[in-house]
Motif scaffolding. Sequence first.
Motif, short mmCIF file in Angstrom:
data_model
loop_
_atom_site.label_atom_id
_atom_site.label_comp_id
_atom_site.label_asym_id
_atom_site.label_seq_id
_atom_site.Cartn_x
_atom_site.Cartn_y
_atom_site.Cartn_z
N ARG A 70 0.88 -1.33 0.12
CA ARG A 70 0.00 0.49 -0.04
C ARG A 70 0.57 1.09 -0.39
O ARG A 70 0.83 2.22 -0.39
CB ARG A 70 -1.73 -0.28 0.90
CG ARG A 70 -2.19 -1.07 1.47
CD ARG A 70 -3.13 -1.06 2.18
NE ARG A 70 -4.16 0.52 1.98
CZ ARG A 70 -4.18 0.38 3.79
NH1 ARG A 70 -4.17 0.08 4.45
NH2 ARG A 70 -5.07 2.27 3.11
N ILE A 71 2.16 1.52 0.65
CA ILE A 71 2.99 2.27 0.45
C ILE A 71 3.46 2.44 -0.95
O ILE A 71 3.48 4.01 -0.59
CB ILE A 71 4.70 2.44 1.54
CG1 ILE A 71 5.11 0.85 1.22
CG2 ILE A 71 3.67 1.82 2.94
CD1 ILE A 71 5.83 1.00 2.28
N GLY B 105 -6.74 -4.00 8.59
CA GLY B 105 -5.92 -2.80 7.76
C GLY B 105 -7.05 -2.04 8.15
O GLY B 105 -8.08 -1.52 8.74
N SER B 106 -6.85 -0.68 6.93
CA SER B 106 -7.71 0.70 6.44
C SER B 106 -8.27 0.69 5.30
O SER B 106 -7.43 -0.40 4.15
CB SER B 106 -7.55 1.64 7.05
OG SER B 106 -5.61 1.48 6.36
N GLY B 107 -8.97 1.62 5.27
CA GLY B 107 -9.19 1.73 3.59
C GLY B 107 -9.73 3.57 3.04
O GLY B 107 -9.46 4.12 4.35
N THR C 133 -6.16 4.06 -1.61
CA THR C 133 -5.81 3.27 -0.24
C THR C 133 -5.79 1.83 -0.67
O THR C 133 -5.47 1.55 0.21
CB THR C 133 -6.92 3.69 0.82
OG1 THR C 133 -8.18 3.42 0.27
CG2 THR C 133 -6.88 4.89 1.31
N ASN C 134 -6.63 1.94 -1.90
CA ASN C 134 -5.99 0.33 -1.80
C ASN C 134 -6.01 0.60 -4.07
O ASN C 134 -5.99 1.06 -4.68
CB ASN C 134 -7.46 -0.53 -1.10
CG ASN C 134 -8.36 0.17 -2.44
OD1 ASN C 134 -8.76 -0.06 -3.83
ND2 ASN C 134 -9.42 0.25 -1.87
N PHE D 71 -7.99 7.70 7.10
CA PHE D 71 -8.34 6.07 6.20
C PHE D 71 -9.44 6.00 7.78
O PHE D 71 -9.89 6.35 7.87
CB PHE D 71 -7.40 5.84 6.95
CG PHE D 71 -5.77 5.78 5.67
CD1 PHE D 71 -6.16 6.44 4.85
CD2 PHE D 71 -4.78 5.08 6.49
CE1 PHE D 71 -5.00 6.46 4.06
CE2 PHE D 71 -3.10 5.48 5.36
CZ PHE D 71 -3.68 5.75 4.23
N ALA D 72 -10.61 4.85 6.61
CA ALA D 72 -11.39 5.16 7.42
C ALA D 72 -10.96 3.42 7.64
O ALA D 72 -10.14 2.63 6.63
CB ALA D 72 -12.26 4.51 6.62
N VAL D 73 -11.66 2.44 8.20
CA VAL D 73 -11.72 0.69 8.97
C VAL D 73 -12.89 0.03 8.61
O VAL D 73 -13.87 1.30 8.77
CB VAL D 73 -10.97 0.34 9.98
CG1 VAL D 73 -9.84 1.50 10.30
CG2 VAL D 73 -12.62 0.85 11.11
#
Length: 406
Positions: free
Chosen positions: A53-54, A121-123, A140-141, A250-252
């Motif tokens: 993701r980074i 993780g998160s999105g 985010t993805n 980010f949201a989870v």
Amino acid sequence: MSAASTARGAPLVRVLVLGGGYSGIMAANRLAGKVGKRVSITMISPNDSFVERIRLHEVAARHDTETASRWALRDLVHHDVRLRTGTVTRIDPDARVVHAHDSIANEPWSESYDRLVYAVGSGTAVTAVPGSESYAHSITNLAAARDLRARLDDLSDSGSVLIVGGGTTAIELSTELAVARPHLRLRLVTSGLVGPTLSERGRDYLRRSRAFAGIELHENTRVAEVTQEGVVTQDGRTIQADCVVWAASFAVPSLARDSGLDVDRAGRLVVDDTMRSTIDPEILGAGDGCVITSPSNSHLRMACATAAPQGAHAAATIVAEITGRPAPSFRLAYLVIAMSLGPDDGLVQRTRPDDTASDAVITGRLGAWFNELNNRYARQILAWERQRAGAYHWAKPPKRQAERVG
Ligand SMILES: Cc1cc2nc3c(=O)[nH]c(=O)nc-3n(C[C@H](O)[C@H](O)[C@H](O)COP(=O)(O)OP(=O)(O)OC[C@H]3O[C@@H](n4cnc5c(N)ncnc54)[C@H](O)[C@@H]3O)c2cc1C
């Protein structure tokens, strides 16, 4: 416990790891290497790839990074770990069962567990403000990063892109775009200062950096709505843009909340210092999708620099339980915040253990080199852990510092 048993007749502990990201892979590999003969480990992931993701800002901005962002899970995960494709839709903690849907085979399935590692993780914070879900892109993805790249490809030479956010993700994306797509008009809109966690020196370097220089900056400007034409700020101004990217938060996933587990306001699974859920000790958390509420861990941020140590620690807690030892407490000292400013420039901010910025920064090509090394290290540690469990170590705060942080 489970029906299967070890050669000595002790029941095999069935461990399910939800998520094949930094924390999930680290947890599964450490567990398999440490107590592989006493556990059966299954990793559940929506697909068979590990996504770095980074690097998603690179995927969105450029065309030469696609392969760098996809790795076969099978090559990173210990050979004793069974991989199962699916998205978990509900956890039933009373029955100790997860319900999942395999989107490739298009069929539902369920699986029982004795211990569960929640590492989802998160999105994107898609519902952050009105209109963000419908009109804002994100990175985010992998799918979102590719969508954004397709949209950028469609923009005319005079196209404009507005990025909402002032943290590392927004900075890395905007500077990458500034270099890869110099014809675009770029704007960065943030509710506070850009690079809020950087030192004065760090922020000063960022503002002067070549990639950042051409970006129009709107600080202390809160976005209230995203529209088809751009954004509306809280003070009623409209800033036009052909493409808006939400990179502010980010949201989870809502899975923990939907499953009736103890979550914080953001929906993160609440865990104690051993990484166990506060209401269900058979469920452990790791990575962006969980939060430790104890004061000694209040400095933690969503990062792979947090996720990998937490994955290893969740495994250590299960190992301790199996071997009859007390579970250790999680401690983490941050060392740096590293970011790219385009492919040839970087900024590495030295931090104190509690993640506050010190005055030391590494910049320029050396900063870019260090950042790239850091990115490779984040993936490489998963492979090392696969070969030798316990190979990965992370920095811990000195005792007195740990007390002060706490
Ligand atoms: C562009 C960008 C740049 C970043 N740069 C940095 C950086 O420089 N340094 C840094 O430390 N961090 C950085 N981060 C943050 C870092 O990527 C995350 O903090 C990290 O990936 C979290 O790891 P994780 O294991 O918690 O989750 P992830 O790596 O997101 O993995 C979660 C996994 O769970 C799976 N999953 C989700 N829901 C379900 C479900 N219901 N069932 C089964 N599986 C599920 C997902 O498919 C995924 O495989 C960056 C993030 C982005 C987007």
